[in-house]
Design a protein around this motif. Structure first.
Motif, short mmCIF file in Angstrom:
data_model
loop_
_atom_site.label_atom_id
_atom_site.label_comp_id
_atom_site.label_asym_id
_atom_site.label_seq_id
_atom_site.Cartn_x
_atom_site.Cartn_y
_atom_site.Cartn_z
N GLY A 1 0.79 -1.22 0.00
CA GLY A 1 0.00 0.00 0.00
C GLY A 1 0.82 1.27 0.00
O GLY A 1 0.36 2.32 0.46
N ASN A 2 2.01 1.22 -0.54
CA ASN A 2 2.89 2.38 -0.55
C ASN A 2 3.80 2.30 -1.77
O ASN A 2 3.77 1.31 -2.51
CB ASN A 2 3.72 2.45 0.74
CG ASN A 2 3.99 3.87 1.20
OD1 ASN A 2 4.03 4.80 0.39
ND2 ASN A 2 4.17 4.05 2.49
N ASP A 3 4.62 3.30 -1.98
CA ASP A 3 5.50 3.36 -3.13
C ASP A 3 6.92 3.62 -2.65
O ASP A 3 7.17 4.63 -1.98
CB ASP A 3 5.04 4.48 -4.08
CG ASP A 3 5.84 4.52 -5.37
OD1 ASP A 3 6.89 3.84 -5.46
OD2 ASP A 3 5.42 5.25 -6.29
N LYS A 4 7.85 2.74 -2.98
CA LYS A 4 9.23 2.90 -2.54
C LYS A 4 9.84 4.22 -2.99
O LYS A 4 10.75 4.75 -2.35
CB LYS A 4 10.09 1.74 -3.03
CG LYS A 4 9.90 0.46 -2.25
CD LYS A 4 10.73 -0.69 -2.83
CE LYS A 4 12.21 -0.47 -2.65
NZ LYS A 4 12.99 -1.66 -3.06
N ALA A 5 9.33 4.75 -4.06
CA ALA A 5 9.86 6.03 -4.57
C ALA A 5 9.60 7.17 -3.59
O ALA A 5 10.25 8.22 -3.67
CB ALA A 5 9.25 6.35 -5.93
N ASN A 6 8.66 6.96 -2.67
CA ASN A 6 8.31 8.01 -1.71
C ASN A 6 9.11 7.94 -0.41
O ASN A 6 8.88 8.74 0.49
CB ASN A 6 6.82 7.93 -1.37
CG ASN A 6 5.94 8.22 -2.57
OD1 ASN A 6 6.32 8.99 -3.45
ND2 ASN A 6 4.77 7.59 -2.62
N ILE A 7 10.01 6.99 -0.30
CA ILE A 7 10.79 6.88 0.93
C ILE A 7 11.75 8.06 1.03
O ILE A 7 12.57 8.29 0.14
CB ILE A 7 11.59 5.56 0.97
CG1 ILE A 7 10.64 4.36 0.98
CG2 ILE A 7 12.48 5.52 2.22
CD1 ILE A 7 11.33 3.02 1.00
N SER A 8 11.65 8.79 2.12
CA SER A 8 12.50 9.96 2.31
C SER A 8 13.94 9.56 2.63
O SER A 8 14.18 8.58 3.36
CB SER A 8 11.94 10.81 3.46
OG SER A 8 12.86 11.82 3.84
N ASP A 9 14.88 10.33 2.12
CA ASP A 9 16.28 10.12 2.48
C ASP A 9 16.51 10.29 3.97
O ASP A 9 17.48 9.75 4.53
CB ASP A 9 17.19 11.08 1.70
CG ASP A 9 17.24 10.77 0.20
OD1 ASP A 9 16.89 9.63 -0.17
OD2 ASP A 9 17.62 11.67 -0.57
N ASN A 10 15.63 11.06 4.62
CA ASN A 10 15.77 11.31 6.05
C ASN A 10 15.51 10.07 6.90
O ASN A 10 15.81 10.07 8.09
CB ASN A 10 14.82 12.43 6.49
CG ASN A 10 15.24 13.78 5.98
OD1 ASN A 10 16.43 14.08 5.85
ND2 ASN A 10 14.27 14.63 5.66
N LEU A 11 14.96 9.02 6.29
CA LEU A 11 14.80 7.76 7.02
C LEU A 11 16.12 6.98 7.09
O LEU A 11 16.21 5.98 7.80
CB LEU A 11 13.72 6.90 6.38
CG LEU A 11 12.29 7.39 6.61
CD1 LEU A 11 11.29 6.53 5.86
CD2 LEU A 11 11.96 7.42 8.09
N GLN A 12 17.10 7.43 6.34
CA GLN A 12 18.48 6.89 6.41
C GLN A 12 18.55 5.38 6.19
O GLN A 12 19.28 4.66 6.87
CB GLN A 12 19.11 7.26 7.75
CG GLN A 12 19.23 8.77 7.95
CD GLN A 12 20.03 9.16 9.19
OE1 GLN A 12 20.72 8.35 9.78
NE2 GLN A 12 19.95 10.42 9.56
N LEU A 13 17.80 4.89 5.22
CA LEU A 13 17.88 3.47 4.89
C LEU A 13 19.26 3.09 4.38
O LEU A 13 19.68 1.93 4.52
CB LEU A 13 16.80 3.10 3.86
CG LEU A 13 15.35 3.20 4.34
CD1 LEU A 13 14.41 2.71 3.25
CD2 LEU A 13 15.13 2.43 5.63
N ASP A 14 19.97 4.06 3.79
CA ASP A 14 21.32 3.78 3.33
C ASP A 14 22.24 3.49 4.51
O ASP A 14 23.10 2.61 4.45
CB ASP A 14 21.86 4.95 2.50
CG ASP A 14 21.80 6.28 3.24
OD1 ASP A 14 20.98 6.41 4.18
OD2 ASP A 14 22.55 7.20 2.87
N LEU A 15 22.04 4.22 5.61
CA LEU A 15 22.83 3.97 6.81
C LEU A 15 22.48 2.62 7.43
O LEU A 15 23.34 1.91 7.94
CB LEU A 15 22.59 5.09 7.83
CG LEU A 15 23.43 5.07 9.11
CD1 LEU A 15 24.91 5.21 8.78
CD2 LEU A 15 23.00 6.19 10.05
N MET A 16 21.21 2.24 7.34
CA MET A 16 20.78 0.95 7.87
C MET A 16 21.32 -0.21 7.04
O MET A 16 21.54 -1.30 7.56
CB MET A 16 19.25 0.86 7.89
CG MET A 16 18.56 1.84 8.80
SD MET A 16 16.78 1.43 8.84
CE MET A 16 16.08 2.98 9.40
N GLY A 17 21.46 0.01 5.75
CA GLY A 17 21.85 -1.10 4.88
C GLY A 17 20.80 -2.19 4.84
O GLY A 17 21.11 -3.38 4.86
#
Length: 384
Positions: free
Chosen positions: A55-71
């Motif tokens: 029910g969501n779109d990955k394109a809308n994930i904000s950089d502020n959620l820091q998924l890159d830092l989470m890996g």
């Protein structure tokens, strides 16, 4: 009944993002999901742990959620439903039709409870607010609940879901805090500065979110007022964060307006701030209050910076952390606040040692925590 040694299992954790959660510092739940992922990955037989959404779109994930830092890998439910052995309800509430699809394929379903659902739902019932999270017909094999909510929530969740509630370790690691500290190092220094409070008087920060009876500034206002009345030379300023939008409400306006601290402009209302920023720029002592919410990430962030913490958490008291006052006793709180201001520098090394021991015990990589979560998985009877 245990899972068979040597088998490989994959674990999905449901993950939400949107207007109410678009920044890693919006609340602690998103961070908690990463720490849970990190801990589960250490368990023998766990091949992969990933975030799951619908029910969501990955394109809308904000950089502020820091998924890159989470890996962390994030998958739509359709991508992983055939390989997931355990689906954990995390920050995205599990819907019955999603649960059924995973059950068809033999997956076990767990709800990981981070908030005080019972008290939150009581507040929503009393004030006729929408959005009670607890029940929608989804069935679980187990509820994993962090320690501070066992007392108030065990019966509520067990009776209504017909699933057993198990206590799960509260996890924390400074990865996000360290990243924030690094980003602001050119402007502010994070961490307690020795001798400042005894020289200039203490800047006291109250960081409670003020969105529930569980964590709010009402008792800290009394504590700060009592301490200031008797020791005005020791209390330089009291910052009430997360109160600016409430300052004109009768319950707060007619309360703080009669305090000496507000009349003398020593106590002020403030907007919401990212915790490490406010600690670094404005804080010498953290003054907190909780009701049936004895652990939270603000404590850990303050203690990681070795700021003196005045609190009423019995769990921290048992570990000899900070300066404990009894429940709703503002007189005791004022005594402990003044005690912290007067004695912290002399006892600094002892506090640093205890703080480090606590932080180490919370780590997702701590062997005791890994074993605890392994035992919770074994109780599910996963077959892989």
């Amino acid at each position: 009944m245990t899972y068979e040694r040597g088998i490989i299992i994959n674990i999905g954790i449901t993950f939400f993002w949107g207007k109410s959660y678009n920044h890693i510092w919006s609340n602690g739940a998103g961070q908690n999901m990463y720490f849970l992922k990190q801990c589960l990955e250490q368990i023998d037989g766990v091949e992969s742990v990933y975030f799951v959404f619908w029910g969501n779109d990955k394109a809308n994930i904000s950089d502020n959620l820091q998924l890159d830092l989470m890996g962390v890998d994030v998958f739509h439910t359709d991508e992983v439903v055939d390989k997931t052995d355990i689906l954990i309800e995390g920050t995205l509430t599990l819907e019955p039709h999603i649960e059924k699809e995973y059950r068809k394929r033999g997956a076990k379903i767990v709800s990981y409870r981070m908030g005080n659902d019972f008290i939150s739902d009581m507040e929503k019932m009393v004030h006729d607010k929408p959005g009670a999270r607890a029940f929608n017909g989804t069935k679980y094999d187990a509820i994993w609940m962090i320690p501070q909510h066992i007392k108030t929530n065990r019966c509520y969740l067990e009776i209504m879901t017909k699933a057993p509630v198990y206590e799960a370790p509260h996890l924390w690691h400074p990865i996000f805090l360290d990243n924030k500290i690094e980003s602001m190092k050119d402007k502010h220094t994070f961490g307690y500065e020795r001798e400042r409070i005894t020289k200039d008087g203490a800047r006291v920060s109250v960081l409670e979110p003020n969105i529930s009876v569980l964590k709010n500034c009402m008792i800290p206002i009394l504590i700060g007022e009592e301490a200031y009345r008797h020791h005005p030379d020791l209390v330089k300023h009291i910052y009430l964060c997360n109160t600016y939008d409430k300052k004109d409400e009768d319950a707060i306006f007619n309360y703080i307006g009669y305090t000496s601290a507000v009349k003398d402009t020593v106590m002020t209302v403030e907007t919401r701030h990212i915790t490490p920023n406010f600690l670094a720029e404005y804080t010498d002592v953290v003054l907190s209050f909780q009701w049936e919410n004895a652990l939270n990430y603000v404590y850990y962030e303050a203690l990681y910076g070795n700021y003196p913490l005045v609190h009423n958490s019995p769990i921290l008291k048992a570990k000899h952390i900070g300066y404990y006052y009894e429940e709703f006793d503002a007189y005791d709180g004022a005594r402990q606040l003044i005690n912290a201001i007067k004695s912290y520098d002399a006892d600094f090394e002892t506090h640093v040692k205890r703080n480090k021991e606590l932080i180490d015990s919370l780590s997702p990589l701590n062997n005791d925590n890994i074993r605890s979560y392994q035992m919770l998985i074994e109780k599910l009877g996963v077959r892989g």
